[in-house]
Design an enzyme around this catalytic site. Structure first.
Site, PDB file in Angstrom:
ATOM      1  N   GLY A  42       0.814  -1.213   0.000  1.00  0.00           N
ATOM      2  CA  GLY A  42       0.000   0.000   0.000  1.00  0.00           C
ATOM      3  C   GLY A  42       0.849   1.265   0.000  1.00  0.00           C
ATOM      4  N   CYS A  43       1.911   1.254   0.780  1.00  0.00           N
ATOM      5  CA  CYS A  43       2.776   2.429   0.875  1.00  0.00           C
ATOM      6  C   CYS A  43       3.536   2.650  -0.430  1.00  0.00           C
ATOM      7  CB  CYS A  43       3.735   2.265   2.048  1.00  0.00           C
ATOM      8  SG  CYS A  43       2.855   2.103   3.623  1.00  0.00           S
ATOM      9  N   THR A  44       3.931   1.577  -1.067  1.00  0.00           N
ATOM     10  CA  THR A  44       4.616   1.693  -2.362  1.00  0.00           C
ATOM     11  C   THR A  44       3.665   2.254  -3.408  1.00  0.00           C
ATOM     12  OG1 THR A  44       6.105  -0.131  -1.822  1.00  0.00           O
ATOM     13  CG2 THR A  44       5.826   0.398  -4.161  1.00  0.00           C
TER      14      THR A  44
END
Length: 152
Positions: A42-44
């Site tokens: 998700g952060c990527t």
């Protein structure tokens, strides 16, 4: 907890090269988004989405800063691995995350733990928070923030 019309706390964090960055000294407009952990799915995706729109944010003179509790060296690797075009910041001491109200109790599979609530703050030219998104869902979020930045 930081909200609309607030200024950012007078907290110094580090950028991905280890250089100090004082949040209160940043001049607006800019975007500051918090994400749980570098190099996770998700952060990527969130960082890639902001990177895809980096030229449009730059045209507004609105830099994008992403912050997590990861060490600067990990942030540098994360940025290089995905050719990210956002400024990554490290809040290892949790000063900014706690003062801005994004360090929260979370639950996974019935187990409680503390972590970063994916949140975004749009700061206006006057240095005050113009808009806040909490409990962010990554899909289409960067485009939503860009639209709000254009409306400033």
């Amino acid at each position: 907890m930081t909200d609309v019309n607030d200024t950012l706390p007078n907290v110094t964090v580090a950028d991905s090269a280890g250089n100090p960055v004082n949040l209160a000294a940043l001049s607006g407009p800019f975007v500051l988004y918090f994400y749980p952990k570098a190099d996770t799915p998700g952060c990527t995706n969130e960082a890639k989405d902001f990177t895809e729109l980096a030229a449009e944010f730059a045209a507004l003179n609105c830099p994008v800063y992403g912050m997590s509790k990861d060490k600067p060296a990990k942030l540098a690797k994360f940025a290089a691995k995905y050719a990210l075009n956002v400024h990554l910041l490290s809040d290892e001491a949790s000063d900014a995350t706690e003062q801005m109200g994004v360090w929260v109790e979370k639950s996974m599979y019935g187990k409680l733990y503390m972590g970063i609530d994916r949140s975004t703050f749009l700061v206006g030219k006057d240095g005050k928070v113009a808009q806040v998104w909490r409990k962010v869902k990554v899909k289409d979020h960067a485009a939503e923030v860009l639209a709000a930045a254009k409306a400033l």
